[in-house]
Design a protein around this motif. Structure first.
Motif, PDB file in Angstrom:
ATOM      1  N   VAL A 419       9.501   2.260  22.359  1.00 53.99           N
ATOM      2  CA  VAL A 419      10.298   1.465  23.357  1.00 53.99           C
ATOM      3  C   VAL A 419       9.285   0.587  24.369  1.00 53.99           C
ATOM      4  O   VAL A 419       8.326   1.225  24.646  1.00 53.99           O
ATOM      5  N   ARG A 449      16.148  -7.615  28.966  1.00 57.88           N
ATOM      6  CA  ARG A 449      16.227  -7.029  27.591  1.00 57.88           C
ATOM      7  C   ARG A 449      15.903  -5.458  27.377  1.00 57.88           C
ATOM      8  O   ARG A 449      16.773  -4.894  26.449  1.00 57.88           O
ATOM      9  N   PHE A 450      15.164  -5.219  28.348  1.00 58.69           N
ATOM     10  CA  PHE A 450      15.062  -3.504  28.048  1.00 58.69           C
ATOM     11  C   PHE A 450      15.131  -2.916  29.382  1.00 58.69           C
ATOM     12  O   PHE A 450      14.215  -3.014  30.371  1.00 58.69           O
ATOM     13  N   GLY A 451      16.097  -2.116  29.505  1.00 57.80           N
ATOM     14  CA  GLY A 451      16.248  -1.238  30.678  1.00 57.80           C
ATOM     15  C   GLY A 451      16.892  -1.822  31.703  1.00 57.80           C
ATOM     16  O   GLY A 451      17.293  -1.230  32.666  1.00 57.80           O
ATOM     17  N   ARG A 566      13.336   6.409  33.967  1.00 63.56           N
ATOM     18  CA  ARG A 566      12.360   6.140  32.974  1.00 63.56           C
ATOM     19  C   ARG A 566      11.165   6.646  33.474  1.00 63.56           C
ATOM     20  O   ARG A 566      10.172   6.717  32.734  1.00 63.56           O
TER      21      ARG A 566
END
Ligand code: Q5B
Length: 606
Positions: A419, A449-451, A566
């Motif tokens: 990722v 778009r990510f997280g 994360r």
């Protein structure tokens, strides 16, 4: 007039932080007497080339630091005095360096524990050169209204109370640093104050004795009387008595010798100063010294308490004979500016705060989160989700809410190396970048778009629920106004390859039988979008968002849950690469589609 330290004294301080502290005290005195700071340089090789900032009034003066006395005097040829604030093992070398410099005429050493042989060598060397070596273990020298060398005189208020802003008529010589301040104060209360006060230090072999300074005071017309405070041990007081009795002296001598208690104490007891040793057969005892001084014509009060009246008597005689006049006190004296902290403590100023916080306070012995002491939270069984609740939403969340947050964090802590976030951190780690920067590199990837779709997913699902929109209305609204629905869609997960994390979280929250309007709505959205394309499922961001809105977390905090959890994974990836001593990554050509134009000739420049 004064002796040793006057308005022309320009000082270099040899040493580090202790010397800087002394310079601060000296600056306070200079400020009181409205004269420029008399410290011009420091010598401290580890900081050579830098400068020390010394507060003066409400400003700061930068004083340069040199690596040697020679360098300091080259740049500041008016330097004539050195204060030694160097450790006992290097003090002798530093003192010698100062004495050997032709500019330096007076060296005063505060260092305690200097070996006696070193002290003897320094004293003898200074005498040979016709210079003054004061100390070791000296609190310093102060000439009222003119110059302060070291911390003698105490705090600013004490300088004022002791009337050190103007000259008096009494010289003071003491062995004890603490007593020097007391005698200065007595002189200012029972008489008109001091000319110069000198702490010669309590070592067995001080570089300069009472006699050398008595001679100087004798030659200083402003000094009419000298107070010496001696103690048992050695023979400095006897030599002072000899000097005083040898011929008629201009200055009056008042002397007290401490240590009479020795007569009542068991033999062999240790006293404070290194030089305060018991003499043999009464020699060097307080009594024999007092007797010698009395015999020589000095005024020797019977007790320390009688010193003030003795000084007063001497002063009255001086007034009567016209040798001194009552001093005129200045109408106003400078006041040392307070620090903001001091002024606030005294309720003298109100400072508009620069920032406002409503979540935590660390001013006590431990941090308080929304008012609750961290240790108490621990000891009463609260966990990290509760701290998140207090710091992000200012509320003590329930056990059930804490369990949901714990699960969210466990499920989203990492999702492998491929990722965007983890990959960026790994790239950075392989390039030798440190932990915080590598983690920050991964963090930067967290976005729409990510997280980083959690906040927007929560915002839009909530908006739809609050506005009682149907799923179709919602999707039409999103398409028209915002584009892809945050929280919907995944790069690899789909109906055929479901995201177990989402199933797990939805299953758990549903099992609690709590109201979950946002989650229910998001699942309805998924039903429609996943028909269009099977990867348009409710993703982990969207699920977290819907659940967190349902349990009442503010929308703006939601991305924080992904960022926080994360980070655990990103740190893990950095440590993992470090542990493997991974090499720098260079992308392989075969992983790049070189779609740029083929090589061609550069046309002539027009
Ligand atoms: N289409 C996630 O896209 C992705 C649509 C949509 C309506 C949508 C995309 C997206 C919203 C942002 C979001 C969080 C970029 C994802 C995560 C954590 C992670 C990551 C991991 C972990 C994937 C192809 C076609 C187009 C689009 C349409 C796409 N999304 N329509 N609503 N939301 N989602 N991000 O596959 O007709 O062909 O032109 O932006 O929630 O980050 O594990 O990897 O734990 O680390 O690249 O799980 O869904 O598809 O962008 O090429 O679109 O689908 O309009 O339609 P893709 P695209 P068309 S979770």
């Amino acid at each position: 007039m004064s002796i040793l330290a006057n308005k022309d004294t320009r000082v270099v301080i040899q040493g580090g932080q202790a010397g800087v502290n002394a310079a601060r005290r000296m600056a306070e005195f200079c400020y009181l007497i409205k004269r420029p700071l008399n410290v011009e340089a420091f010598v401290y090789p580890p900081d050579a080339g830098k400068s020390n900032e010394i507060p003066y009034g409400s400003g700061l003066i930068a004083i340069p630091v040199y690596k040697s006395i020679a360098e300091a005097t080259k740049h500041h040829p008016t330097l004539n005095t050195s204060l030694v604030y160097i450790g006992a093992d290097r003090a002798m070398k530093g003192g010698m360096e100062a004495l050997d410099d032709s500019h330096i005429k007076v060296v005063s050493m505060i260092t305690e524990g200097v070996p006696e042989k070193d002290a003897k060598i320094l004293g003898a060397h200074a005498r040979k050169l016709g210079k003054v070596f004061n100390g070791p273990s000296s609190i310093g020298i102060i000439s009222a209204g003119a110059c302060r060398l070291g911390v003698i005189g105490g705090a600013f208020d004490n300088l004022v109370l002791s009337k050190l802003y103007r000259e008096g008529s009494f010289g003071v010589i003491t062995k004890s640093g603490g007593l020097s301040n007391e005698i200065i104060w007595i002189c200012s209360q029972f008489a008109d104050g001091i000319t110069t006060a000198i702490g010669i230090g309590g070592d067995a072999y001080p570089g300069t004795d009472y006699v050398s300074y008595l001679e100087m005071f004798e030659n200083d017309p402003q000094t009419k009387a000298v107070v010496i405070v001696g103690e048992m041990g050695g023979d400095l007081e006897e030599r002072a008595a000899e000097w005083y009795g040898a011929k008629k002296r201009r200055v009056k001598l008042i002397a007290v010798v401490s240590g009479f208690c020795q007569e009542s104490l068991p033999k062999g007891m240790k006293f404070g100063h290194a030089g305060a040793k018991e003499g043999m057969k009464g020699e060097g005892s307080a009594r024999s010294k007092s007797d010698a001084l009395k015999k020589a014509g000095a005024l020797v009060p019977p007790t320390f308490g009688a010193l003030g009246p003795a000084i007063k008597e001497t002063y009255q005689d001086l007034l009567k004979s016209g040798q001194v006049k009552e001093p005129v006190e200045p109408a106003m004296l400078p006041r040392l500016p307070k620090t903001v902290e001091e002024a606030m403590k005294a309720d003298e100023v109100m400072v508009s705060p620069l920032i406002r916080t409503t979540i935590s306070d660390d001013r006590g012995d431990e941090p308080c989160y929304d008012g609750y002491p961290a240790s108490e939270l621990i000891n009463k069984g609260y966990e990290i989700p509760h701290v998140i609740g207090l710091l992000w939403d200012k509320r003590l969340i329930s056990k059930q809410e804490a369990e949901i947050i714990k699960r969210i964090m466990m499920l989203s802590a990492d999702h492998g190396p491929c990722v965007s976030g983890a990959y960026a951190t790994i790239l950075a780690a392989c390039a030798g970048i440190g932990l915080s920067q590598s983690v920050a590199a991964g963090m930067i990837m967290i976005g729409p778009r990510f997280g980083g779709a959690v906040t927007d997913a929560g915002r839009f699902f909530k908006y739809a629920v609050d506005s009682k929109m149907s799923v179709d209305e919602f999707l039409a609204y999103m398409k028209k106004n915002h584009g892809p629905v945050p929280g919907i869609g995944h790069r690899v997960k789909s109906l055929r390859n479901p995201d177990k994390r989402v199933k797990e979280l939805v299953g758990y929250v549903k099992s609690l039988n709590i109201k979950t309007p946002c989650l229910d709505f998001a699942l309805e959205v998924e039903k429609i979008t996943s028909v269009k394309k099977d990867n348009l499922i409710l993703n982990v961001d969207g699920t977290m968002a819907a659940v967190l809105v349902d349990i009442g977390f503010p929308v703006d905090s939601l991305n924080g849950f992904f960022i926080l959890s994360r980070t655990i994974g990103l740190i893990g990836h950095w440590v993992d690469q470090k542990r493997q001593d991974s090499r720098l990554i260079r992308l392989f050509d075969y992983l790049v589609n070189y779609a740029a134009p083929k090589r061609r000739e550069v046309p002539p420049l027009k």
